[in-house]
Design a protein around this motif. Structure first.
Motif, short mmCIF file in Angstrom:
data_model
loop_
_atom_site.label_atom_id
_atom_site.label_comp_id
_atom_site.label_asym_id
_atom_site.label_seq_id
_atom_site.Cartn_x
_atom_site.Cartn_y
_atom_site.Cartn_z
N HIS A 65 0.88 -0.81 0.37
CA HIS A 65 0.40 0.30 0.08
C HIS A 65 0.92 1.13 -0.51
CE1 HIS A 65 -4.43 1.55 1.34
NE2 HIS A 65 -3.45 2.76 0.61
N HIS A 67 1.75 4.98 -2.23
CA HIS A 67 1.21 5.99 -3.26
C HIS A 67 2.38 6.49 -3.87
CE1 HIS A 67 -2.71 5.72 -2.25
NE2 HIS A 67 -3.08 5.71 -1.39
N LYS A 152 -8.18 -1.99 -6.67
CA LYS A 152 -8.66 -0.89 -5.46
C LYS A 152 -9.79 0.16 -5.57
CE LYS A 152 -7.51 2.09 -1.79
NZ LYS A 152 -6.37 2.91 -2.32
N ASP A 317 0.67 2.54 3.50
CA ASP A 317 0.02 3.79 3.06
C ASP A 317 -0.19 4.48 3.14
OD1 ASP A 317 -2.18 5.05 2.25
OD2 ASP A 317 -3.79 5.25 3.97
ZN ZN Z 1 -4.06 4.70 0.63
#
Ligand code: ZN
Length: 463
Positions: A65, A67, A152, A317
């Motif tokens: 996870h 970005h 996702k 994340d």
């Molecule tokens: Zn995320």
């Protein structure tokens, strides 16, 4: 077997973390792979030896996870800085989220643009999730064929305009396609209804206070979204993966769903397992993420969920942005970007908390390497010190402490909720497929990370 430019290497440690437990061993590496894990006395004389003594040897962590925001938002992050932070944090493979890059990874052309952007920049291996947005159901199977590891979607506005959230109606269009691919659907599980209702009561509230932000994203937003997804999982039989579970109140419904043997997996993040609402000071927007960090009792219950196995894995994340977007001067929790960047700090943050609670490095490896590798369909190559796996290895000092400083972050902008904290566990070296990519703050080699792509025979077995 012909030319063997790297030769046979033996990595020795008194604490090698294998799926069978922690033991003194030698990991024999040839070219890019682990050939065998043997007792230290069995190292072939011809092998070159590197002995790490009491330092632990872990498999490279896998973060499913992240970005990376590349291409298109490289002023936020990028393959170069994101994968450097990963190598420094003990990660050897990242799976990139389909949003925040421009274009979003919602069709094959966008996936190709991402591959182009990654070329020559990666210190660790990577792979991509595909995006499920309103109206792109025809792109789902082509994306699967093109090599995404799964999909996702967002059930609530994701904070950017170009990646649309999906409703239950949209999901009825997409889920038959997702089920046919056999790949997981990762879901940001918050519904807008409870958030909108709570936020409408906070128009005149003080948004520099963390408690205002927390009130604006109640547990019910997560709970109602999880319920909806479980119902859909029952109907369509796809692999549901709940990303970043923040409310421990979700554990009970997830426990019940799993006792029905539904194909459901769950993740949470280091920040939910370390920070608490009680200690986030007003204006500290570096701690803003969605769903929000909840109270101390909630945190302890999340640890219980990990112990019980209802939460399968822990991922970062990692979601950075330029400092100005965190509105640090003003400290406004309403307008600040929600996202915490933690690739370089996640392992020490987790180890600091886990060892205090009696967990072992085998638990850390299960949560942060084995299970994320499995989610991304890469468990035959990544996430374990086992023969046949990639020689992704991390030399880790579990007993050393350090202070989190800006120079240890390595991602694009030195924003982090962990700065100044004393943490336990130091990543000394990281190897990707046998090659040293990080050593004591330095990246000694040119980037040689590549996209994780299993052999075509494996793909045809999975589909
Ligand atoms: Zn995320």
């Amino acid at each position: 077997m012909g030319a063997n430019p790297l030769g046979l290497k033996a990595f020795l440690s008194r604490r090698v973390v294998t799926p069978q437990g922690i033991r003194p061993a030698a990991v024999l590496v040839e070219e890019e792979c682990i050939r065998a894990v043997v007792s230290p006395s069995e190292v072939p004389p011809a092998a070159s030896r590197e002995d790490f003594g009491d330092l632990a040897l872990l498999p490279g962590l896998v973060d499913s996870h992240v970005h990376i925001n590349d291409p298109g938002r490289t002023e936020w992050e990028g393959f170069t800085t994101g994968t450097r932070a990963a190598a420094a944090g003990g990660y050897t493979m990242l799976v990139d989220m389909p949003l925040n890059s421009i274009p979003s990874t919602t069709n094959v052309a966008a996936l190709e643009a991402k591959r182009e952007a990654a070329k020559g920049k990666c210190s660790v291996d990577w792979a991509a999730w595909g995006g499920v947005v309103r109206g792109n159901q025809q792109d789902i199977e082509p994306l699967a064929e093109a090599g995404v590891r799964g999909f996702k979607c967002f059930l609530v506005h994701p904070g950017i305009e170009e990646f649309t959230m999906v409703s239950a109606e949209d999901l009825h269009q997409s889920l038959p396609h997702i089920a046919r691919t056999g790949l997981p659907l990762l879901v940001h599980a918050e519904l807008p209804g409870p958030i909108d209702a709570a936020t409408s009561k906070l128009e005149t509230a003080n948004w520099s206070r963390y408690s205002t932000y927390l009130q604006s994203r109640p547990d019910e937003a997560e709970l109602s979204a999880i319920q909806l997804m479980i119902t859909l999982c029952r109907e369509y039989g796809f692999h549901l993966h709940v990303v970043h579970l923040a409310t421990a109140r979700g554990l009970e419904i997830l426990r019940d769903a799993r006792s029905e043997v539904l194909p459901i997996t769950v993740e949470t993040c280091p920040h939910y397992l370390h920070l608490t609402a009680e200690t986030i000071v007003d204006g500290a927007t570096q701690c803003k993420c969605a769903p929000p960090i909840r109270d101390r009792a909630n945190r302890e219950q999340l640890w219980q969920g990990l112990k019980e196995g209802i939460i399968d894995l822990v991922v970062t994340d990692h979601s950075p942005c330029p400092p100005a977007m965190k509105t640090m001067d003003e400290g406004n929790f309403q307008t600040a970007w929600g996202g915490i960047a933690s690739l370089s700090m996640a392992l020490p943050v987790m180890w600091t908390e886990a060892q205090r609670r009696g967990f072992a490095l085998t638990d850390i490896v299960r949560w942060m390497a084995e299970q994320p590798a499995k989610l991304a369909g890469s468990q035959a190559h990544k996430g374990q010190i086992s023969p046949g796996h990639d020689a992704d290895l991390v030399v880790f000092d579990p007993d050393a402490e350090f202070q989190a400083t800006r120079d240890r972050l390595h991602h694009r902008h030195a924003v982090s909720p962990y700065l100044g904290e004393t943490l336990r566990g130091v990543v000394k070296k990281t190897y990707v497929r046998g090659k040293l990519v990080f050593e004591d703050g330095v990246f000694p080699n040119r980037p040689s990370g590549r996209e994780f792509a299993p052999a075509s025979t494996e793909l045809s077995v999975r589909r």
